[in-house]
Every structure is written in structure tokens, then in C-alpha cells.
Design a protein around this motif. Structure first.
Motif, PDB file in Angstrom:
ATOM      1  N   ILE A  94       0.842  -1.195   0.000  1.00 25.19           N
ATOM      2  CA  ILE A  94       0.000   0.000   0.000  1.00 25.19           C
ATOM      3  C   ILE A  94       0.877   1.244   0.000  1.00 25.19           C
ATOM      4  O   ILE A  94       1.907   1.292   0.678  1.00 25.19           O
ATOM      5  CB  ILE A  94      -0.966   0.025   1.208  1.00 25.19           C
ATOM      6  N   LEU A  95       0.462   2.234  -0.775  1.00 30.00           N
ATOM      7  CA  LEU A  95       1.096   3.542  -0.775  1.00 30.00           C
ATOM      8  C   LEU A  95       0.093   4.524  -0.201  1.00 30.00           C
ATOM      9  O   LEU A  95      -0.930   4.815  -0.818  1.00 30.00           O
ATOM     10  CB  LEU A  95       1.484   3.952  -2.199  1.00 30.00           C
ATOM     11  N   ALA A 168       9.458  -2.164  -6.379  1.00 26.18           N
ATOM     12  CA  ALA A 168      10.539  -3.027  -5.910  1.00 26.18           C
ATOM     13  C   ALA A 168      10.035  -4.065  -4.911  1.00 26.18           C
ATOM     14  O   ALA A 168      10.592  -5.164  -4.812  1.00 26.18           O
ATOM     15  CB  ALA A 168      11.640  -2.182  -5.275  1.00 26.18           C
ATOM     16  N   GLN A 169       8.987  -3.730  -4.177  1.00 25.69           N
ATOM     17  CA  GLN A 169       8.427  -4.674  -3.214  1.00 25.69           C
ATOM     18  C   GLN A 169       7.932  -5.931  -3.919  1.00 25.69           C
ATOM     19  O   GLN A 169       7.915  -7.011  -3.332  1.00 25.69           O
ATOM     20  CB  GLN A 169       7.298  -4.008  -2.433  1.00 25.69           C
ATOM     21  N   GLY A 170       7.549  -5.770  -5.183  1.00 27.10           N
ATOM     22  CA  GLY A 170       7.235  -6.931  -6.008  1.00 27.10           C
ATOM     23  C   GLY A 170       5.926  -7.610  -5.693  1.00 27.10           C
ATOM     24  O   GLY A 170       5.752  -8.801  -5.993  1.00 27.10           O
ATOM     25  N   THR A 171       4.976  -6.881  -5.125  1.00 29.08           N
ATOM     26  CA  THR A 171       3.697  -7.496  -4.769  1.00 29.08           C
ATOM     27  C   THR A 171       2.782  -7.569  -5.988  1.00 29.08           C
ATOM     28  O   THR A 171       2.745  -6.640  -6.792  1.00 29.08           O
ATOM     29  CB  THR A 171       2.990  -6.697  -3.667  1.00 29.08           C
ATOM     30  N   PRO A 172       2.022  -8.637  -6.136  1.00 29.65           N
ATOM     31  CA  PRO A 172       1.069  -8.712  -7.246  1.00 29.65           C
ATOM     32  C   PRO A 172      -0.116  -7.773  -7.086  1.00 29.65           C
ATOM     33  O   PRO A 172      -0.824  -7.499  -8.051  1.00 29.65           O
ATOM     34  CB  PRO A 172       0.612 -10.171  -7.232  1.00 29.65           C
ATOM     35  N   VAL A 173      -0.344  -7.262  -5.852  1.00 32.32           N
ATOM     36  CA  VAL A 173      -1.436  -6.319  -5.600  1.00 32.32           C
ATOM     37  C   VAL A 173      -0.848  -5.013  -5.072  1.00 32.32           C
ATOM     38  O   VAL A 173      -0.063  -5.022  -4.119  1.00 32.32           O
ATOM     39  CB  VAL A 173      -2.454  -6.861  -4.572  1.00 32.32           C
ATOM     40  N   MET A 174      -1.232  -3.883  -5.696  1.00 29.13           N
ATOM     41  CA  MET A 174      -0.795  -2.567  -5.252  1.00 29.13           C
ATOM     42  C   MET A 174      -2.025  -1.739  -4.898  1.00 29.13           C
ATOM     43  O   MET A 174      -2.941  -1.605  -5.710  1.00 29.13           O
ATOM     44  CB  MET A 174       0.002  -1.859  -6.354  1.00 29.13           C
ATOM     45  N   ARG A 204       0.215  -6.277 -12.697  1.00 26.82           N
ATOM     46  CA  ARG A 204      -0.123  -5.959 -11.310  1.00 26.82           C
ATOM     47  C   ARG A 204      -1.613  -5.646 -11.186  1.00 26.82           C
ATOM     48  O   ARG A 204      -2.189  -4.952 -12.017  1.00 26.82           O
ATOM     49  CB  ARG A 204       0.658  -4.740 -10.838  1.00 26.82           C
ATOM     50  N   THR A 205      -2.228  -6.152 -10.142  1.00 26.02           N
ATOM     51  CA  THR A 205      -3.583  -5.745  -9.776  1.00 26.02           C
ATOM     52  C   THR A 205      -3.466  -4.445  -8.999  1.00 26.02           C
ATOM     53  O   THR A 205      -2.737  -4.372  -8.010  1.00 26.02           O
ATOM     54  CB  THR A 205      -4.269  -6.812  -8.916  1.00 26.02           C
ATOM     55  N   VAL A 206      -4.169  -3.406  -9.459  1.00 28.88           N
ATOM     56  CA  VAL A 206      -4.062  -2.084  -8.841  1.00 28.88           C
ATOM     57  C   VAL A 206      -5.436  -1.645  -8.334  1.00 28.88           C
ATOM     58  O   VAL A 206      -6.431  -1.746  -9.061  1.00 28.88           O
ATOM     59  CB  VAL A 206      -3.523  -1.033  -9.833  1.00 28.88           C
ATOM     60  N   VAL A 207      -5.478  -1.184  -7.099  1.00 31.06           N
ATOM     61  CA  VAL A 207      -6.679  -0.554  -6.553  1.00 31.06           C
ATOM     62  C   VAL A 207      -6.257   0.834  -6.091  1.00 31.06           C
ATOM     63  O   VAL A 207      -5.340   0.963  -5.279  1.00 31.06           O
ATOM     64  CB  VAL A 207      -7.270  -1.336  -5.370  1.00 31.06           C
ATOM     65  N   MET A 208      -6.893   1.872  -6.622  1.00 32.35           N
ATOM     66  CA  MET A 208      -6.512   3.220  -6.220  1.00 32.35           C
ATOM     67  C   MET A 208      -7.730   4.081  -5.950  1.00 32.35           C
ATOM     68  O   MET A 208      -8.752   3.970  -6.620  1.00 32.35           O
ATOM     69  CB  MET A 208      -5.609   3.878  -7.269  1.00 32.35           C
ATOM     70  N   VAL A 209      -7.590   4.929  -4.937  1.00 30.70           N
ATOM     71  CA  VAL A 209      -8.607   5.922  -4.625  1.00 30.70           C
ATOM     72  C   VAL A 209      -8.309   7.154  -5.462  1.00 30.70           C
ATOM     73  O   VAL A 209      -7.188   7.657  -5.462  1.00 30.70           O
ATOM     74  CB  VAL A 209      -8.584   6.278  -3.122  1.00 30.70           C
ATOM     75  N   LEU A 210      -9.311   7.635  -6.191  1.00 31.21           N
ATOM     76  CA  LEU A 210      -9.157   8.828  -7.020  1.00 31.21           C
ATOM     77  C   LEU A 210     -10.302   9.800  -6.753  1.00 31.21           C
ATOM     78  O   LEU A 210     -11.435   9.379  -6.502  1.00 31.21           O
ATOM     79  CB  LEU A 210      -9.137   8.471  -8.510  1.00 31.21           C
ATOM     80  N   HIS A 211     -10.003  11.084  -6.844  1.00 31.66           N
ATOM     81  CA  HIS A 211     -11.039  12.110  -6.725  1.00 31.66           C
ATOM     82  C   HIS A 211     -11.582  12.519  -8.083  1.00 31.66           C
ATOM     83  O   HIS A 211     -12.749  12.890  -8.200  1.00 31.66           O
ATOM     84  CB  HIS A 211     -10.493  13.349  -6.006  1.00 31.66           C
ATOM     85  N   ASP A 212     -10.754  12.477  -9.101  1.00 30.27           N
ATOM     86  CA  ASP A 212     -11.136  12.959 -10.429  1.00 30.27           C
ATOM     87  C   ASP A 212     -11.876  11.858 -11.189  1.00 30.27           C
ATOM     88  O   ASP A 212     -11.282  10.846 -11.575  1.00 30.27           O
ATOM     89  CB  ASP A 212      -9.889  13.403 -11.182  1.00 30.27           C
ATOM     90  N   LEU A 213     -13.167  12.057 -11.407  1.00 29.91           N
ATOM     91  CA  LEU A 213     -13.966  11.043 -12.095  1.00 29.91           C
ATOM     92  C   LEU A 213     -13.492  10.801 -13.513  1.00 29.91           C
ATOM     93  O   LEU A 213     -13.505   9.662 -13.998  1.00 29.91           O
ATOM     94  CB  LEU A 213     -15.440  11.464 -12.112  1.00 29.91           C
ATOM     95  N   ASN A 214     -13.085  11.858 -14.212  1.00 30.70           N
ATOM     96  CA  ASN A 214     -12.654  11.694 -15.597  1.00 30.70           C
ATOM     97  C   ASN A 214     -11.360  10.890 -15.675  1.00 30.70           C
ATOM     98  O   ASN A 214     -11.174  10.086 -16.586  1.00 30.70           O
ATOM     99  CB  ASN A 214     -12.502  13.057 -16.267  1.00 30.70           C
ATOM    100  N   GLN A 215     -10.473  11.080 -14.728  1.00 29.89           N
ATOM    101  CA  GLN A 215      -9.257  10.281 -14.689  1.00 29.89           C
ATOM    102  C   GLN A 215      -9.582   8.833 -14.330  1.00 29.89           C
ATOM    103  O   GLN A 215      -8.986   7.898 -14.880  1.00 29.89           O
ATOM    104  CB  GLN A 215      -8.262  10.878 -13.708  1.00 29.89           C
TER     105      GLN A 215
END
Length: 295
Positions: A94-95, A168-174, A204-215
Motif C-alpha cells: 500500500i502507498l 521493488a516490493q514486487g507485490t502482485p497487488v498494489m 499488477r492488480t491495482v486498486v486506487m482511490v481517485l477524486h477525479d472522475l474523468n481520470q
């Protein structure tokens, strides 16, 4: 409406991350309640919603940074709280929104910290770790800045350095909590393009919180819309980001059309001063959004 965003083929044995009946609270204040979510493997998922709807709380619960009051988070069929810390950190990274590096820490040392989950008293720093760090620097275009102090970098460079550590952590989920916060538009696109590269080229499987709907519509394969700690809609962006859902989730009237650059869904918000195209107004946005009336 057709999206031009085609993600990688879903790995047959990719990570299975899901929340089941999740309830998370801070003291007595329930923030996420009765939430079920299955994260598509090998895809980019964007979590959207109004402030304080539970987006970041959900992400932190998925990463085991919060213990739920009820329900559970499972990774590959196993409850995340049952994993040893090192084992989980090899599978899921997690970042956070505003990570802070120790003063004077160089980029290469920061990125090297991503290899910590792979170290132990019987397995010290290896050639494989060295290669993983250099590959992460290369993938994030940070090689030339490897020996610069993190606190000397611009906002965009600093964000790239932290993403390099996650690579570098090399996790399949970010899991990325608002990775574009405080960045100007050019650096926002830079970071989101980088995340897309990691997804498409490394699976990589990515889950991210975003504020910009268009992005979110441009970059995500799967969008999760939250309101008051619950999922109100999820699926491909063109099906989730509709005028009705935007009004329900954000309390904002809008017209939904097509992004002329990417072909993905685009939101044109209304306001007290901008209620839509009238006499003498530029017809381009209204024309682009003609398909929105059925949304």
C-alpha cells in the motif's frame, strides 16, 4: 459509449482479493458498513466517492492497516489477518496518501526498503534484490535521480520514488491512496500513465482511490462508487459513471458524454452558474454529451 482502455488478459491464477460483509469503525463511528467487494484480478480498479464516504478507510482495511468490527478481507481465500506480516507484505503493498521519508534518505535507499519483506536473518541482501531495485528505478524513470535525497525532489518526482519502492516490493497487488494528490495536471497524468504501464506490462492488480472522475474513467477498468460507507455501483466506467450515479453519490447534477481524446466516459458538471449550453454558448461540450440523456 466505447472505451479505448484495454487492460491485460486476466491471469488465471492472479490474486483474489475481496471484502466480505466488512464493517470498519473509528471508535464508535462506523465508516464502512456491510460492504462486499471482489477486486478484479490483473485490472485497475478506481474507488470514487465524496469526501468522508469511506474510500481510504476501505483501502486501509484491504491492506490490514485497520481491523474490522465485523466481516473480513480475504486474499486468495485466506483472511488477511491470518498472514504473518512478512508473508502478507510479499503479496500486497500500500502507498498511503502522504508518505514521509526520513530526512536525507536517497531515492535508491528508499526504493531498497521495498525489498524489506524479502529479507530475513537467513536471507540477506542479494543480487536479486539489487536487480529488483534497479528495475524499479528504470520502470519509474528515476534512475538518474537514484542518489538524490527524496526531500530534495519535486512533488511528481517524489511520488515516482514512492511508487518505485512499491514496484521493488514486487507485490502482485498494489493499493494506492490518492496517488495524484498535490500534483499538477502534467504530473498527475505522468503518475497514472506509470500505474497503467505497471498493470499492462507486469500484470499488477491495482486498486486506487481517485477524486477525479474523468481520470478514473480514463485509467480504470473497474470503478467502485461509494456513498456513506457502502458500494452503490461498480463495474466498467461507462456503466457506473452515469448522471444518475454522480448525482446520487456527489449530490451534483451533470451531463455525461465521451472524452474526445480517449473515447472513455467524461463528466461535465453543472453548477449554479453553469446549467448547460444556452444561446450563444459553445456547443462542443453539449454535442459531445448528447448521449448522456439516457444515462
Amino acid at each position: 459509449m466505447t472505451s479505448t482502455h484495454e487492460g491485460p488478459a486476466r491471469p488465471a491464477d492472479g490474486p483474489d482479493l475481496r471484502a466480505l460483509g466488512l464493517r470498519v469503525a473509528y471508535d464508535d463511528r462506523i465508516v464502512v458498513d456491510g460492504l462486499d467487494l471482489a477486486v478484479p484480478s490483473g485490472r485497475i480498479t478506481a474507488i470514487v466517492g465524496a469526501n468522508a464516504c469511506g474510500k481510504s478507510t476501505l483501502l486501509r482495511a484491504l491492506a490490514r492497516l485497520l481491523t474490522p468490527k465485523a466481516g473480513a478481507v480475504h486474499l486468495d481465500g485466506r483472511e488477511v489477518h491470518s498472514f504473518p506480516t512478512r508473508a502478507l507484505a510479499q503479496k500486497l503493498g500500500i502507498l498511503p496518501q502522504t508518505p514521509v521519508a526520513p530526512e536525507g534518505l536517497t531515492v535508491v535507499d528508499l526504493v531498497g526498503r521495498g525489498r524489506a519483506p524479502h529479507q530475513s536473518w537467513w536471507r540477506q541482501w542479494s543480487a536479486a534484490d539489487e536487480e529488483a531495485v534497479h528495475e524499479a528505478l528504470r520502470a519509474t524513470a528515476m534512475s538518474d535521480l537514484a542518489h538524490r535525497a527524496v526531500d530534495e525532489l519535486s512533488g511528481g518526482q517524489r511520488q515516482r520514488a514512492w511508487i518505485a519502492m512499491a514496484v521493488a516490493q514486487g507485490t502482485p497487488v498494489m493499493l494506492l491512496d490518492e496517488p495524484t494528490t498535490y500534483l499538477d495536471l502534467a504530473h498527475q497524468i505522468d503518475v497514472l500513465d506509470l500505474v497503467t504501464d505497471l498493470n499492462r506490462h507486469q500484470g499488477r492488480t491495482v486498486v486506487m482511490v481517485l477524486h477525479d472522475l474523468n481520470q478514473a474513467c480514463r485509467y480504470a477498468d473497474h470503478v467502485v462508487a461509494m456513498k456513506a460507507g457502502r458500494v452503490v455501483a461498480e463495474g466498467v466506467p461507462s456503466e457506473v459513471v452515469t448522471a444518475a450515479v454522480v448525482e446520487d453519490v456527489f449530490g451534483l447534477r451533470c451531463v455525461v458524454g465521451e472524452d474526445p481524446v480517449s473515447g472513455t466516459t467524461m463528466v461535465f458538471p453543472m453548477s449554479r452558474h453553469h446549467q448547460g449550453a444556452g444561446p450563444g454558448a459553445d456547443p462542443a461540450p453539449a454535442a459531445a454529451a448528447k448521449t448522456a440523456t439516457s444515462a
